[in-house]
Design a protein around this motif. Structure first.
Motif, PDB file in Angstrom:
ATOM      1  N   CYS A 121       0.403  -0.977  -0.054  1.00 31.89           N
ATOM      2  CA  CYS A 121       0.243  -0.063   0.008  1.00 31.89           C
ATOM      3  C   CYS A 121       0.852   1.170  -0.375  1.00 31.89           C
ATOM      4  O   CYS A 121       2.337   1.115   0.424  1.00 31.89           O
ATOM      5  CB  CYS A 121      -0.894  -0.048   1.332  1.00 31.89           C
ATOM      6  SG  CYS A 121      -1.724  -1.550   0.930  1.00 31.89           S
ATOM      7  N   GLY A 122       0.110   1.955  -0.328  1.00 37.48           N
ATOM      8  CA  GLY A 122       1.245   3.556  -0.236  1.00 37.48           C
ATOM      9  C   GLY A 122       1.720   3.699  -1.700  1.00 37.48           C
ATOM     10  O   GLY A 122       1.561   2.724  -2.445  1.00 37.48           O
ATOM     11  N   ASP A 123       2.785   4.926  -2.014  1.00 38.37           N
ATOM     12  CA  ASP A 123       3.991   5.218  -2.264  1.00 38.37           C
ATOM     13  C   ASP A 123       5.424   4.232  -2.032  1.00 38.37           C
ATOM     14  O   ASP A 123       5.603   3.732  -1.242  1.00 38.37           O
ATOM     15  CB  ASP A 123       4.138   6.912  -2.163  1.00 38.37           C
ATOM     16  CG  ASP A 123       5.017   7.203  -3.325  1.00 38.37           C
ATOM     17  OD1 ASP A 123       5.164   6.235  -4.711  1.00 38.37           O
ATOM     18  OD2 ASP A 123       5.771   7.942  -3.090  1.00 38.37           O
ATOM     19  N   ILE A 124       5.714   3.073  -3.709  1.00 37.82           N
ATOM     20  CA  ILE A 124       7.063   2.240  -3.421  1.00 37.82           C
ATOM     21  C   ILE A 124       7.442   3.203  -4.994  1.00 37.82           C
ATOM     22  O   ILE A 124       8.362   1.836  -4.908  1.00 37.82           O
ATOM     23  CB  ILE A 124       5.811   1.001  -3.731  1.00 37.82           C
ATOM     24  CG1 ILE A 124       5.119   0.924  -5.355  1.00 37.82           C
ATOM     25  CG2 ILE A 124       5.400   0.546  -2.961  1.00 37.82           C
ATOM     26  CD1 ILE A 124       5.411  -0.430  -5.647  1.00 37.82           C
ATOM     27  N   TYR A 125       7.177   4.222  -4.961  1.00 37.53           N
ATOM     28  CA  TYR A 125       8.079   4.585  -6.022  1.00 37.53           C
ATOM     29  C   TYR A 125      10.205   4.265  -5.642  1.00 37.53           C
ATOM     30  O   TYR A 125      10.948   4.583  -6.854  1.00 37.53           O
ATOM     31  CB  TYR A 125       7.766   6.253  -6.039  1.00 37.53           C
ATOM     32  CG  TYR A 125       9.022   6.721  -7.779  1.00 37.53           C
ATOM     33  CD1 TYR A 125       8.242   6.374  -8.666  1.00 37.53           C
ATOM     34  CD2 TYR A 125       9.825   8.027  -6.922  1.00 37.53           C
ATOM     35  CE1 TYR A 125       9.225   6.923 -10.058  1.00 37.53           C
ATOM     36  CE2 TYR A 125      10.642   7.851  -8.193  1.00 37.53           C
ATOM     37  CZ  TYR A 125      10.632   8.041  -9.483  1.00 37.53           C
ATOM     38  OH  TYR A 125      10.862   8.511 -10.973  1.00 37.53           O
ATOM     39  N   LYS A 126       9.959   5.426  -4.659  1.00 39.78           N
ATOM     40  CA  LYS A 126      11.582   5.171  -3.994  1.00 39.78           C
ATOM     41  C   LYS A 126      12.227   3.792  -4.385  1.00 39.78           C
ATOM     42  O   LYS A 126      13.942   3.774  -4.686  1.00 39.78           O
ATOM     43  CB  LYS A 126      11.449   5.851  -2.829  1.00 39.78           C
ATOM     44  CG  LYS A 126      11.497   7.053  -3.048  1.00 39.78           C
ATOM     45  CD  LYS A 126      11.717   7.783  -1.313  1.00 39.78           C
ATOM     46  CE  LYS A 126      11.623   9.425  -1.137  1.00 39.78           C
ATOM     47  NZ  LYS A 126      11.454  10.005   0.106  1.00 39.78           N
ATOM     48  N   ILE A 127      11.943   2.967  -3.555  1.00 40.76           N
ATOM     49  CA  ILE A 127      12.045   1.270  -3.768  1.00 40.76           C
ATOM     50  C   ILE A 127      11.637   0.802  -4.627  1.00 40.76           C
ATOM     51  O   ILE A 127      12.840   0.526  -5.188  1.00 40.76           O
ATOM     52  CB  ILE A 127      11.379   0.509  -2.545  1.00 40.76           C
ATOM     53  CG1 ILE A 127      11.240   0.846  -0.847  1.00 40.76           C
ATOM     54  CG2 ILE A 127      11.822  -0.999  -2.459  1.00 40.76           C
ATOM     55  CD1 ILE A 127      10.673   0.162  -0.068  1.00 40.76           C
ATOM     56  N   GLU A 128      10.841   1.522  -5.433  1.00 38.61           N
ATOM     57  CA  GLU A 128      11.413   0.557  -7.033  1.00 38.61           C
ATOM     58  C   GLU A 128      12.357   0.704  -7.819  1.00 38.61           C
ATOM     59  O   GLU A 128      13.161   0.483  -8.505  1.00 38.61           O
ATOM     60  CB  GLU A 128       9.953   1.363  -7.937  1.00 38.61           C
ATOM     61  CG  GLU A 128       8.793   0.007  -7.812  1.00 38.61           C
ATOM     62  CD  GLU A 128       7.766   0.605  -8.259  1.00 38.61           C
ATOM     63  OE1 GLU A 128       7.107  -0.378  -9.023  1.00 38.61           O
ATOM     64  OE2 GLU A 128       6.975   2.245  -9.097  1.00 38.61           O
ATOM     65  N   ILE A 129      12.563   2.292  -7.593  1.00 40.16           N
ATOM     66  CA  ILE A 129      13.865   3.132  -8.539  1.00 40.16           C
ATOM     67  C   ILE A 129      14.945   2.793  -8.012  1.00 40.16           C
ATOM     68  O   ILE A 129      16.164   2.328  -8.625  1.00 40.16           O
ATOM     69  CB  ILE A 129      13.978   4.802  -8.103  1.00 40.16           C
ATOM     70  CG1 ILE A 129      12.706   5.188  -8.676  1.00 40.16           C
ATOM     71  CG2 ILE A 129      15.502   5.578  -8.068  1.00 40.16           C
ATOM     72  CD1 ILE A 129      12.937   5.525 -10.052  1.00 40.16           C
ATOM     73  N   SER A 130      15.199   2.207  -6.501  1.00 35.83           N
ATOM     74  CA  SER A 130      16.183   1.592  -5.864  1.00 35.83           C
ATOM     75  C   SER A 130      16.890   0.155  -6.272  1.00 35.83           C
ATOM     76  O   SER A 130      17.686  -0.332  -6.547  1.00 35.83           O
ATOM     77  CB  SER A 130      16.046   1.617  -4.458  1.00 35.83           C
ATOM     78  OG  SER A 130      17.175   1.143  -3.325  1.00 35.83           O
ATOM     79  N   SER A 131      15.305  -0.551  -6.589  1.00 36.21           N
ATOM     80  CA  SER A 131      15.553  -1.771  -7.280  1.00 36.21           C
ATOM     81  C   SER A 131      16.303  -1.903  -8.567  1.00 36.21           C
ATOM     82  O   SER A 131      17.158  -2.777  -8.843  1.00 36.21           O
ATOM     83  CB  SER A 131      14.034  -2.400  -6.868  1.00 36.21           C
ATOM     84  OG  SER A 131      13.458  -2.650  -5.331  1.00 36.21           O
TER      85      SER A 131
END
Length: 311
Positions: free
Chosen positions: A189-199
């Motif tokens: 849930c919520g914003d996962i944009y930063k983790i996607e960029i990190s991945s």
């Protein structure tokens, strides 16, 4: 009201091959056969390279470590997959899922780095043969293997911690065959944009960079081979390196497609197929590629198998 709508997820359900209910037992026996082939084939390579004097070189030292890594890598996912196919329970706790994903990533990165190290070993052997024994001494070989195993661990453990620190609400069903980042983040849930960029950044760091280093080594190797005066010399050099290139192509090809594709082009079915290739199919073929295409390994097998059968 928002707080009441959240349900803390304490376990997941790995759907696996749920869409094939009539084939669960057949799939169990297929994957059991694959796992036994991986375990026995790589174990045989480890034994041969350790007891045969003619294989006591840095090339086979790396191969033995690669074979051991393959056993560990597949043991993270296949036994769990077999248990799910046999019992049909499919539930996995949050902690177990995190541990599986963590070891899968660490061992996967170690495999990428070790493939690059093996390419460098072939580069030194073919492009700088007079200095090979001096450069690829035992101390350096051990150091390269240790670095391959542990280099990515701290960064990947931090990444796994971030993924499993997300809020998971609603469905707890992971439409995948094991705990992996992309299908897990779909449930967050919520914003996962930063983790996607990190991945994506980590995928570029630990997949693309080792691949480019490997590719660079082989470009130099092929350039050197083409300059060799005799056909027999070129043939022997190509046969030594072609098996490694096959492994590199299979592993990097499917792995990079899986982790570097944009989210819009993903589907659960294609993710499962790609995951099966780099986590199961490629490790099964590796012992066959390295043994059947390697004259030294075949010669050692012919010499040792009769002794083993007599004993």
């Amino acid at each position: 009201m928002e707080r009441n709508n959240f349900t803390a997820v304490v376990e997941f359900i790995l759907l696996g091959f749920y869409e094939l209910p009539k084939l669960q037992r057949l799939l169990f026996w297929i994957f059991l056969f694959i796992y036994l082939c991986i375990f026995l084939g790589n174990s045989l390579l480890i034994v041969i390279t350790n007891i045969e004097p003619s294989l006591q070189t840095s090339m086979y030292f790396f191969l033995a470590n690669f074979s051991f890594l393959e056993i560990c890598y597949t043991s993270v996912t296949i036994p769990r997959m077999l248990a799910d196919l046999w019992t049909q329970k499919r539930t996995i706790s949050l902690l177990q899922c995190a541990v599986q994903a963590c070891f899968f990533y660490i061992l996967g990165v170690a495999e990428c780095l070790l493939l690059a190290v093996m390419a460098y070993d072939r580069y030194v052997a073919i492009c700088k043969p007079l200095y090979y024994a001096l450069i690829m001494n035992h101390k350096l070989c051990v150091q390269l293997v240790v670095v391959s195993w542990i280099l990515g661990a701290p960064i990947l453990m931090e990444q796994i911690y971030q993924i499993f620190s997300l809020n998971y609400c609603g469905s707890n069903k992971i439409n995948h065959i094991f705990c992996d980042g992309p299908p897990l983040m779909k449930l967050a849930c919520g914003d996962i944009y930063k983790i996607e960029i990190s991945s994506y950044s980590l995928a570029l760091l630990f997949i693309i960079i080792p691949f480019l280093l490997t590719l660079t080594s082989y470009v130099k190797i092929i350039t050197t081979i083409l300059k060799l005066p005799s056909n027999s010399g070129r043939s022997k050099a190509f046969s030594t390196c072609s098996s490694h290139l096959m492994v590199v192509g299979l592993f990097y090809g499917t792995g990079s497609i899986m982790y570097l594709r944009p989210e819009s082009s993903r589907s659960a079915k294609s993710d499962k197929i790609l995951s099966l290739f780099y986590s199961t199919v490629t490790p099964m073929f590796n012992p066959l590629i390295y043994s059947l295409r390697n004259k030294d390994v075949l010669a050692a097998l012919r010499k040792l198998l009769p002794k083993f059968l007599r004993s």
